[in-house]
Design an enzyme around this catalytic site. Structure first.
Site, short mmCIF file in Angstrom:
data_model
loop_
_atom_site.label_atom_id
_atom_site.label_comp_id
_atom_site.label_asym_id
_atom_site.label_seq_id
_atom_site.Cartn_x
_atom_site.Cartn_y
_atom_site.Cartn_z
N ARG A 37 2.98 -1.80 -5.90
CA ARG A 37 3.18 -0.51 -6.57
C ARG A 37 4.56 0.09 -6.26
NH1 ARG A 37 -1.20 2.62 -7.83
NH2 ARG A 37 -2.38 1.56 -6.21
N TYR B 237 -0.28 -1.89 -12.04
CA TYR B 237 -1.71 -1.95 -12.34
C TYR B 237 -2.06 -1.35 -13.69
CZ TYR B 237 -1.54 -3.00 -7.39
OH TYR B 237 -1.22 -3.56 -6.20
N TYR C 149 -10.53 4.42 -10.92
CA TYR C 149 -10.54 5.17 -9.66
C TYR C 149 -9.91 6.56 -9.75
CZ TYR C 149 -7.06 1.32 -9.26
OH TYR C 149 -6.13 0.34 -9.49
N CYS D 244 -14.23 3.57 -26.80
CA CYS D 244 -15.55 4.16 -27.03
C CYS D 244 -16.29 4.52 -25.75
CB CYS D 244 -16.37 3.22 -27.88
SG CYS D 244 -15.60 2.98 -29.47
N GLU D 245 -15.57 5.09 -24.81
CA GLU D 245 -16.18 5.78 -23.68
C GLU D 245 -15.53 7.16 -23.72
OE1 GLU D 245 -16.64 2.10 -23.26
OE2 GLU D 245 -17.74 3.09 -21.67
N ARG E 147 -6.73 2.62 -14.92
CA ARG E 147 -6.72 3.26 -13.60
C ARG E 147 -7.49 4.59 -13.56
NH1 ARG E 147 -2.52 5.06 -11.71
NH2 ARG E 147 -2.97 4.68 -9.53
N GLU F 111 4.21 -6.42 1.87
CA GLU F 111 3.73 -6.99 0.61
C GLU F 111 3.53 -5.90 -0.45
OE1 GLU F 111 0.97 -10.59 1.33
OE2 GLU F 111 -0.23 -8.79 1.12
N PRO F 112 4.58 -5.13 -0.72
CA PRO F 112 4.39 -4.03 -1.66
C PRO F 112 4.35 -4.47 -3.12
CG PRO F 112 6.68 -4.13 -0.96
CD PRO F 112 5.96 -5.25 -0.25
N GLY G 136 0.77 -1.24 0.00
CA GLY G 136 0.00 0.00 0.00
C GLY G 136 0.80 1.28 0.00
C1 LIG Z 1 -3.55 -8.22 -0.01
C2 LIG Z 1 -2.76 -7.23 -0.77
N1 LIG Z 1 -1.44 -7.18 -0.58
C3 LIG Z 1 -0.67 -6.31 -1.27
C4 LIG Z 1 -1.21 -5.44 -2.20
C5 LIG Z 1 -0.31 -4.51 -2.94
O1 LIG Z 1 -0.64 -3.20 -2.75
P1 LIG Z 1 0.28 -2.06 -3.34
O2 LIG Z 1 0.52 -2.36 -4.76
O3 LIG Z 1 -0.47 -0.81 -3.12
O4 LIG Z 1 1.56 -2.09 -2.55
C6 LIG Z 1 -2.59 -5.46 -2.42
C7 LIG Z 1 -3.21 -4.55 -3.40
O5 LIG Z 1 -4.36 -4.44 -3.61
C8 LIG Z 1 -3.39 -6.39 -1.70
O6 LIG Z 1 -4.71 -6.45 -1.89
#
Ligand SMILES: Cc1ncc(COP(=O)(O)O)c(C=O)c1O
Length: 425
Positions: free
Chosen positions: A280, A378, A321, A350-351, A317, A277-278, A235
């Site tokens: 992005r 993403y 959002y 076509c949007e 994206r 768990e990154p 996140g």
């Molecule tokens: C369970 C979980 N872990 C990790 C991530 C990775 O998030 P980010 O790419 O924002 O680091 C996500 C993204 O939706 C997620 O749902």
């Protein structure tokens, strides 16, 4: 000296000419820098840790190889992502298998492949995992996803840790569920997991989440349930726009480790192995997308639309959002401020398909190459064939090398799965 946009030491106009557009360009050097920053921050803290790259951000066989070489673990969320990792030769012991509604086939596949960990997303799934583990005679390592009830300031669609969420077991129910004796005897429940959302700019919610989870470990300990691993999810935000201010990841990780140490003492629990768990953070800034500009339409006294040869099919994206991106005209990097005009970059779907609603570009014209920045995460992974558009190629840069890692789809690929019903043959 070239006045073209240089990305990771490569001339982007040469890349566009060589591979065509639209084109995803990924820099292995930037992926490494991003990963090394996380690794070295944790190493300095001298704690037991693991970094799971979240494959949903960008995954293919080459990316699995990169992640393996960096020594990171891999979070997969589907049979498709797991299969990709297996095909790449990624060590299955370093796989963490996620997903809010895994199928029985996917669970069996994960057990057959002997993945390192599987994350149970619900009480139902704990039961399912336990039953399948019994049938297959295995005792998988399981982490339990908790919905910690934390609101992080990000788009509603990527807030995943609040109470009203489809993800995870509600905080209030965890102790009751996990302290039932002899229910999950085929599972080695070793850890807790939470993920509070994506593209978060503030470190505070992460610290609050850590505290919530450490208290939960304390409460579980009281009930005789030992938890040794804590995964705080991904996140971490990245700067999409010049003014986006992100927190220093190494400062945050140092703070997190100190906070965890202090709270473990206060709560009378052992310091758990810490996992993050990154997705992005590792891949976002490592990617750009190159497009060719076509139609430029001026609506008098209103707006100028600059149309490109891609759009929401390769980058959903903004449509999904309201995500914001910055872009430059790659062949006009030497133009002056006076040449710039405020325009809207429109995709070809076509949007309305607005890719960037307001951006200053120098005299955009047909044939120019537009580079949209920070599209590593993403974009490719969320791309579709909407309007029957073939998906762009992905080219990987490494030092002075550039090579295709995902081929451009062809029209033949587009129709390859179509079948004509017998009554039309
Ligand atoms: C369970 C979980 N872990 C990790 C991530 C990775 O998030 P980010 O790419 O924002 O680091 C996500 C993204 O939706 C997620 O749902």
């Amino acid at each position: 000296m070239s006045s073209n946009f240089i990305f990771s030491k490569h001339d982007t106009i040469e890349l566009a000419n060589k591979y065509g557009t639209p084109l995803y360009v990924i820099s292995e050097d930037i992926i490494k820098e991003n990963a090394e920053r996380l690794l070295s921050a944790f190493k300095k803290c001298k704690v037991d840790f693991e970094i799971n790259y979240a494959g949903k951000a960008f995954l293919n066989i080459a990316m699995c190889r990169i992640i393996d070489k960096l020594g990171l673990s891999l979070d997969v969320v589907s049979g498709g992502e797991l299969y990709t990792a297996k095909k790449s030769g990624f060590p299955m012991g370093r796989i963490c298998f996620h997903g809010s509604n895994k199928s029985i086939e996917e669970i069996k596949m994960a057990f057959e492949f002997k993945v390192g960990k599987i994350v149970a997303d619900s009480e139902y799934e704990l039961g399912l995992l336990n039953r399948i583990a019994e049938e297959m005679g295995v005792t998988p390592k399981v982490m339990v996803r908790v919905s910690p009830g934390i609101e992080a300031h990000t788009h509603e669609y990527v807030q995943t840790g609040r109470v009203d969420s489809k993800f995870g077991i509600p905080l209030k129910l965890v102790v009751k569920i996990l302290s039932q004796k002899g229910i999950y005897k085929n599972l080695n429940i070793c850890g807790l997991h939470c993920h509070i959302g994506s593209q978060i700019f503030d470190e505070k919610p992460f610290i609050i989440a850590a505290d919530t989870m450490l208290k939960l470990i304390r409460d579980l300990k009281t009930e005789g349930v030992g938890i040794t691993e804590l995964n705080l999810g991904g996140g971490f935000g990245i700067p999409y726009l010049k003014d986006d201010s992100v927190f220093e990841i190494d400062v945050y990780l140092k703070k997190l480790v100190k906070f965890t140490g202090d709270k473990c003492k206060e709560y009378g629990i052992d310091f758990p192995k810490l996992l993050i768990e990154p997705g992005r953070y590792i891949i976002g800034t490592a990617g750009i997308t190159l497009y060719e500009i076509g139609t430029v339409k001026e609506v008098p006294h209103t707006r100028k639309y600059v149309s490109i040869d891609g759009g929401m099919a390769d980058n959903p994206r903004p449509a999904l959002y309201d995500a914001l991106h910055h872009a430059v005209i790659a062949n006009k990097m030497d133009s002056s401020f006076d040449d710039e005009e405020l325009v809207t970059v429109s995709g070809r779907c076509c949007e309305t398909d607005t890719l960037i609603s307001d951006v200053l570009l120098p005299n955009p014209a047909a044939g120019d190459i537009l580079a949209v920045l920070n599209t590593g995460a993403y974009n490719y992974s969320m791309s579709s064939n909407y309007n029957r558009l073939p998906k762009p190629a992905v080219v990987l840069l490494n030092g002075k090398h550039d090579e295709i890692i995902v081929e451009r789809e062809t029209y033949e690929d587009i129709v390859s799965k179509d079948r004509i019903p017998s009554w039309y043959r």
